[in-house]
Enzyme design. Structure first.
Site, mmCIF file in Angstrom:
data_model
loop_
_atom_site.group_PDB
_atom_site.id
_atom_site.type_symbol
_atom_site.label_atom_id
_atom_site.label_comp_id
_atom_site.label_asym_id
_atom_site.label_seq_id
_atom_site.Cartn_x
_atom_site.Cartn_y
_atom_site.Cartn_z
ATOM 1 N N TYR A 22 -0.887 -44.118 -44.045
ATOM 2 C CA TYR A 22 -1.098 -42.905 -44.704
ATOM 3 C C TYR A 22 -1.926 -41.815 -43.914
ATOM 4 O O TYR A 22 -1.980 -40.663 -44.372
ATOM 5 C CB TYR A 22 -1.139 -42.889 -46.082
ATOM 6 C CG TYR A 22 -0.399 -43.816 -46.689
ATOM 7 C CD1 TYR A 22 0.958 -43.411 -47.190
ATOM 8 C CD2 TYR A 22 -0.455 -45.008 -47.375
ATOM 9 C CE1 TYR A 22 1.863 -43.944 -48.049
ATOM 10 C CE2 TYR A 22 0.365 -45.832 -47.887
ATOM 11 C CZ TYR A 22 1.470 -45.428 -48.598
ATOM 12 O OH TYR A 22 2.468 -46.180 -49.006
ATOM 13 N N HIS A 79 10.630 -44.931 -56.734
ATOM 14 C CA HIS A 79 11.629 -45.956 -56.509
ATOM 15 C C HIS A 79 12.164 -46.557 -57.750
ATOM 16 O O HIS A 79 13.207 -47.430 -57.677
ATOM 17 C CB HIS A 79 11.018 -47.208 -55.806
ATOM 18 C CG HIS A 79 10.240 -46.502 -54.477
ATOM 19 N ND1 HIS A 79 10.922 -46.058 -53.468
ATOM 20 C CD2 HIS A 79 8.764 -46.492 -54.255
ATOM 21 C CE1 HIS A 79 9.772 -45.641 -52.471
ATOM 22 N NE2 HIS A 79 8.759 -45.926 -52.962
ATOM 23 N N ASP A 86 14.680 -37.364 -64.249
ATOM 24 C CA ASP A 86 15.221 -36.750 -65.509
ATOM 25 C C ASP A 86 14.500 -35.366 -65.794
ATOM 26 O O ASP A 86 14.930 -34.348 -65.968
ATOM 27 C CB ASP A 86 15.488 -37.600 -66.762
ATOM 28 C CG ASP A 86 16.571 -38.543 -66.772
ATOM 29 O OD1 ASP A 86 17.311 -38.560 -65.664
ATOM 30 O OD2 ASP A 86 16.661 -39.198 -67.509
ATOM 31 N N HIS A 99 7.372 -37.343 -48.589
ATOM 32 C CA HIS A 99 6.516 -38.664 -48.512
ATOM 33 C C HIS A 99 5.744 -38.397 -47.053
ATOM 34 O O HIS A 99 6.608 -37.945 -46.269
ATOM 35 C CB HIS A 99 7.577 -39.848 -48.609
ATOM 36 C CG HIS A 99 8.267 -39.886 -49.674
ATOM 37 N ND1 HIS A 99 7.665 -40.506 -51.068
ATOM 38 C CD2 HIS A 99 9.563 -39.521 -50.281
ATOM 39 C CE1 HIS A 99 8.441 -40.374 -51.918
ATOM 40 N NE2 HIS A 99 9.726 -39.840 -51.424
ATOM 41 N N ILE A 100 4.673 -39.115 -47.135
ATOM 42 C CA ILE A 100 3.867 -39.125 -46.043
ATOM 43 C C ILE A 100 4.235 -39.845 -44.910
ATOM 44 O O ILE A 100 4.195 -39.674 -43.808
ATOM 45 C CB ILE A 100 2.358 -38.917 -46.403
ATOM 46 C CG1 ILE A 100 1.813 -37.663 -47.111
ATOM 47 C CG2 ILE A 100 1.346 -39.531 -44.995
ATOM 48 C CD1 ILE A 100 0.294 -38.229 -47.751
ATOM 49 N N SER A 101 4.477 -41.231 -45.461
ATOM 50 C CA SER A 101 5.067 -42.140 -44.556
ATOM 51 C C SER A 101 6.834 -41.929 -44.740
ATOM 52 O O SER A 101 7.254 -41.422 -45.423
ATOM 53 C CB SER A 101 4.747 -43.633 -45.004
ATOM 54 O OG SER A 101 5.213 -43.706 -46.313
ATOM 55 N N ARG A 110 11.306 -49.413 -51.123
ATOM 56 C CA ARG A 110 10.815 -48.286 -50.709
ATOM 57 C C ARG A 110 11.851 -47.117 -50.115
ATOM 58 O O ARG A 110 11.566 -46.064 -50.292
ATOM 59 C CB ARG A 110 9.539 -48.217 -49.888
ATOM 60 C CG ARG A 110 8.352 -48.843 -50.173
ATOM 61 C CD ARG A 110 7.110 -48.511 -49.360
ATOM 62 N NE ARG A 110 6.004 -49.644 -49.585
ATOM 63 C CZ ARG A 110 5.187 -49.296 -50.458
ATOM 64 N NH1 ARG A 110 5.316 -48.339 -51.310
ATOM 65 N NH2 ARG A 110 4.304 -50.169 -50.907
#
Length: 146
Positions: A22, A79, A86, A99-101, A110
């Site tokens: 990260y 996930h 919703d 998402h950073i990664s 993931r």
């Protein structure tokens, strides 16, 4: 545009938690970087982070009528959270998942996103730059929708 920048569980530990995945920037560093980016100057950015699913949902609900867009990094909620999915669908505000990664190059669990199909786009693996890319996508979406 009023844009909500929402970060989910464990993102408060950026800079400490798995820096090889990260990065070394803290969440505060990332938020300041986003705020100081030239693209951000034209927008009202509102930053929010919580480790609690219900607080994130309440925040989205509370701002649904005043926000023009949402950039969300749901963290681990990505996930499995049907409730967050919703909520994003229910607020009817253009949302970009970030998402950073690169979640698609990580563990199998993931690679599944419960929120992807209710977002206008997903950005994964671009580090903090992904947040700015999400703001750009929201701008484009707004221009196309006008």
């Amino acid at each position: 545009m009023k844009i909500l920048i929402v970060n989910g569980p464990n993102l408060n530990l950026l800079g400490e938690r798995e820096p090889e995945v990260y990065g070394r920037d803290t969440l505060s560093d990332v938020n300041k970087w986003i705020e100081n980016h030239e693209l951000s100057g034209d927008h009202q950015l509102h930053f929010f982070q919580s480790n609690h699913e219900g607080e994130i949902i309440d925040y989205l609900h509370a701002h649904r009528k005043s926000a023009d867009g949402v950039v969300i990094n749901p963290g681990g909620l990505t996930h499995y959270s049907v409730a967050l999915r919703d909520a994003i669908a229910g607020i009817q505000v253009a949302t970009v998942e970030v998402h950073i990664s690169d979640i698609h190059a990580r563990e199998e669990f993931r690679q599944v996103s419960m929120v992807r199909d209710v977002c206008i786009a997903q950005i994964s693996g671009h580090g903090k730059q992904g947040y700015v890319e999400a703001i750009e996508l929201l701008e484009q979406y707004r221009r196309q929708s006008s």
